[in-house]
Design an enzyme around this catalytic site. Structure first.
Site, PDB file in Angstrom:
ATOM      1  N   ASN A 155       0.785 -41.751   7.681  1.00  0.00           N
ATOM      2  CA  ASN A 155       1.125 -42.935   8.465  1.00  0.00           C
ATOM      3  C   ASN A 155       2.023 -42.521   9.638  1.00  0.00           C
ATOM      4  OD1 ASN A 155       2.799 -45.138   9.331  1.00  0.00           O
ATOM      5  ND2 ASN A 155       2.090 -46.311   7.575  1.00  0.00           N
ATOM      6  N   ASP A 157       3.363 -44.605  11.957  1.00  0.00           N
ATOM      7  CA  ASP A 157       4.119 -45.738  12.518  1.00  0.00           C
ATOM      8  C   ASP A 157       5.439 -45.318  13.143  1.00  0.00           C
ATOM      9  OD1 ASP A 157       2.183 -47.365  11.486  1.00  0.00           O
ATOM     10  OD2 ASP A 157       3.433 -48.271   9.927  1.00  0.00           O
ATOM     11  N   HIS A 158       6.133 -44.391  12.454  1.00  0.00           N
ATOM     12  CA  HIS A 158       7.514 -44.132  12.882  1.00  0.00           C
ATOM     13  C   HIS A 158       7.624 -43.250  14.109  1.00  0.00           C
ATOM     14  CE1 HIS A 158       8.916 -46.754   9.946  1.00  0.00           C
ATOM     15  NE2 HIS A 158       8.369 -46.074   8.944  1.00  0.00           N
ATOM     16  N   ARG A 166      13.157 -47.083  22.857  1.00  0.00           N
ATOM     17  CA  ARG A 166      13.494 -46.991  24.280  1.00  0.00           C
ATOM     18  C   ARG A 166      12.479 -47.694  25.188  1.00  0.00           C
ATOM     19  NH1 ARG A 166      17.313 -43.037  25.789  1.00  0.00           N
ATOM     20  NH2 ARG A 166      18.978 -43.337  24.291  1.00  0.00           N
ATOM     21  N   HIS A 191       0.147 -49.310  10.794  1.00  0.00           N
ATOM     22  CA  HIS A 191       0.378 -50.706  10.396  1.00  0.00           C
ATOM     23  C   HIS A 191       0.665 -51.499  11.671  1.00  0.00           C
ATOM     24  CE1 HIS A 191       2.815 -53.627   7.593  1.00  0.00           C
ATOM     25  NE2 HIS A 191       1.933 -54.248   8.354  1.00  0.00           N
ATOM     26  N   GLU A 300      -4.315 -49.860  -3.408  1.00  0.00           N
ATOM     27  CA  GLU A 300      -3.232 -48.902  -3.188  1.00  0.00           C
ATOM     28  C   GLU A 300      -2.051 -49.357  -4.025  1.00  0.00           C
ATOM     29  OE1 GLU A 300      -2.115 -47.975   0.895  1.00  0.00           O
ATOM     30  OE2 GLU A 300      -0.102 -47.444   0.216  1.00  0.00           O
ATOM     31  N   GLY A 362       4.252 -41.953   5.026  1.00  0.00           N
ATOM     32  CA  GLY A 362       4.662 -42.036   6.417  1.00  0.00           C
ATOM     33  C   GLY A 362       6.053 -41.502   6.670  1.00  0.00           C
ATOM     34  N   HIS A 363       7.059 -42.291   6.303  1.00  0.00           N
ATOM     35  CA  HIS A 363       8.432 -42.029   6.715  1.00  0.00           C
ATOM     36  C   HIS A 363       8.897 -40.608   6.410  1.00  0.00           C
ATOM     37  CE1 HIS A 363      12.863 -42.419   6.525  1.00  0.00           C
ATOM     38  NE2 HIS A 363      12.638 -43.099   7.641  1.00  0.00           N
TER      39      HIS A 363
HETATM   40  N1  PXP Z   1       1.439 -47.855   2.161  1.00  0.00           N
HETATM   41  C1  PXP Z   1       1.680 -49.088   2.663  1.00  0.00           C
HETATM   42  C2  PXP Z   1       0.788 -50.208   2.261  1.00  0.00           C
HETATM   43  C3  PXP Z   1       2.748 -49.306   3.576  1.00  0.00           C
HETATM   44  O1  PXP Z   1       2.958 -50.535   4.074  1.00  0.00           O
HETATM   45  C4  PXP Z   1       3.523 -48.197   3.961  1.00  0.00           C
HETATM   46  C5  PXP Z   1       4.618 -48.401   4.968  1.00  0.00           C
HETATM   47  O2  PXP Z   1       4.079 -48.777   6.192  1.00  0.00           O
HETATM   48  C6  PXP Z   1       3.225 -46.933   3.402  1.00  0.00           C
HETATM   49  C7  PXP Z   1       2.197 -46.804   2.500  1.00  0.00           C
HETATM   50  C8  PXP Z   1       4.006 -45.723   3.763  1.00  0.00           C
HETATM   51  O3  PXP Z   1       5.292 -45.820   3.256  1.00  0.00           O
HETATM   52  P1  PXP Z   1       6.363 -44.726   3.663  1.00  0.00           P
HETATM   53  O4  PXP Z   1       6.554 -44.843   5.159  1.00  0.00           O
HETATM   54  O5  PXP Z   1       7.573 -45.129   2.874  1.00  0.00           O
HETATM   55  O6  PXP Z   1       5.805 -43.401   3.259  1.00  0.00           O
END
Ligand code: PXP
Length: 390
Positions: A155, A157-158, A166, A191, A300, A362-363
């Site tokens: 993921n 996203d971050h 910014r 996401h 999931e 992700g994170h």
């Molecule tokens: N799965 C789902 C459904 C999520 O919403 C997220 C966070 O966006 C993740 C996995 C990933 O989580 P993390 O960023 O804590 O690894």
């Protein structure tokens, strides 16, 4: 020789190979209706299965008794599965019979993390001797199940979170996705939230063009998101609940009591050309059973509570919940994924659950990527997952 006699002869041979020639078992070949009745009545699972074994004895078998128990096989399910896995039908039936026999001898893949591997290894060993070179395919199939590799969807996203801090054009989640794929990721996850706090529509559209593995779009089941998903057509949509003030997704979707609503969304996405729909769900058998009525292909399992568990007792109990949920989900016919809060420290025990086919992380990966680079961070996570499977 009938099919039943063939199987009985082979099982007797297996007992000889195990040094237990005097043991006695009964074998029954059933149809799906009959095995569903047994599965429901004795195991609380109201659907067909391939094989069930019941000991003649409640609890421990009395020492010295030759009587083991009964093995029930659904010939209908066996035929279906053999076709699905492209395996010779008779050899697959024997693999199921051997599986049942090992259960009667005390092997249980449902108990403990190492148990499935031990059981599959023994099964492969016996089948190799019983069938010889003739049926390499079935032996390889059982061995593969022993070491079923898991996939990693990353993921990004971050990366967008840093960009949006910014409101500039860098760092770009598109670059991160390419590097994650080069590091071995099997999929890229984004996401798109209602408030667009990190990923933007532009990101998803570009990723649709660029991602070579598969693009997974996480989204709340809102009209706005459904319309967007249908216009982009990711390889998979994962439905997640969304609360405005939450820092990240806080819990799984509540499907129980809302089956009709969720089913409509799943149907609209699939009819619109999205090949797979997943539901993010708490590891709760009741929710899973409701999810099974929605037409979703994947669940999931929410690993957030496991990730947040402090004391070892809590951790063990969250892990046990995930193990049970993974088994129930698999039995219900779902492809099982897991994610949320997974890190380099806590991935091991979850990655050892054999029913889970894919992890969504992700994170932790983005945080490590800041230090060691994206591809390296993905490779390190993949190594940990592979180690736990082996
Ligand atoms: N799965 C789902 C459904 C999520 O919403 C997220 C966070 O966006 C993740 C996995 C990933 O989580 P993390 O960023 O804590 O690894």
């Amino acid at each position: 020789m009938t099919r039943k006699q063939f199987l009985e002869e082979k099982l007797k041979e297996a007992l000889k190979l195990l040094g237990l020639p005097d043991k006695i078992f009964e074998l029954h070949l059933l149809d799906d209706r009959a095995i569903t009745r047994l599965n429901h009545q004795y195991l609380g699972r109201p659907y067909p299965t391939n094989v069930i074994a019941f000991s003649f004895w409640e609890g421990k078998r009395p020492p010295g008794t030759p009587y083991l128990g009964e093995i029930f096989i659904s010939v209908e399910t066996a035929r279906r599965e053999a076709r699905e896995y492209s395996l010779p039908r008779k050899a697959y039936l024997l693999a199921l019979a051997v599986h049942g026999l090992l259960h009667l001898l005390g092997y249980d893949h449902e108990r403990g993390l190492q148990a499935p591997y031990r059981m599959a290894r023994k099964e492969a060993e016996l089948l190799e001797k019983l069938l010889g070179k003739r049926h390499k395919a079935i032996v390889n199939f059982v061995k593969r199940r022993e070491y079923m590799p898991a996939k990693l969807a990353v993921n990004v996203d971050h990366v967008a979170t840093v960009r949006e801090a910014r409101k500039v054009h860098y760092p770009d989640p598109i670059h991160a996705a390419v590097l994650a794929e080069l590091g071995g990721a099997h999929g890229i996850v984004v996401h798109l939230r209602g408030d667009r706090r990190h990923i933007q529509e532009r990101d998803v559209r570009l990723l649709r063009e660029i991602v070579k593995t598969k693009l997974i779009l996480e989204m709340a089941p809102t009209e706005e998101m459904i319309a967007f998903a249908l216009s982009v057509k990711p390889d998979q949509v994962t439905l997640v609940p969304e609360r405005r003030m939450e820092i990240t997704t806080e819990g799984g979707m509540a499907v129980k009591g809302r089956v009709k609503k969720v089913r409509t969304v799943v149907e609209r996405l699939k009819e619109g050309g999205i090949p797979k729909v997943s539901i993010f769900i708490n590891p709760d058998p009741a929710q899973l059973k409701s999810a099974a009525k929605t037409g979703a292909d994947v669940v999931e399992l929410h690993t957030g509570h496991y990730a947040e568990a402090g004391a070892s007792e809590e951790l063990e109990s969250e892990l046990a919940r995930l193990e049970e949920a993974a088994r129930v989900a698999r039995d219900l016919g779902f492809e099982v994924h897991a994610g949320h809060g997974l890190s380099y420290e806590n991935i091991g025990p979850v990655a050892a659950i054999p029913e889970i086919e894919e992890f969504s992380i992700g994170h932790a990966i983005i945080a490590r990527a800041i230090m060691v680079g994206m591809s390296e961070a993905v490779r390190e996570m993949l190594t940990l997952i592979e180690k736990a499977r082996g």
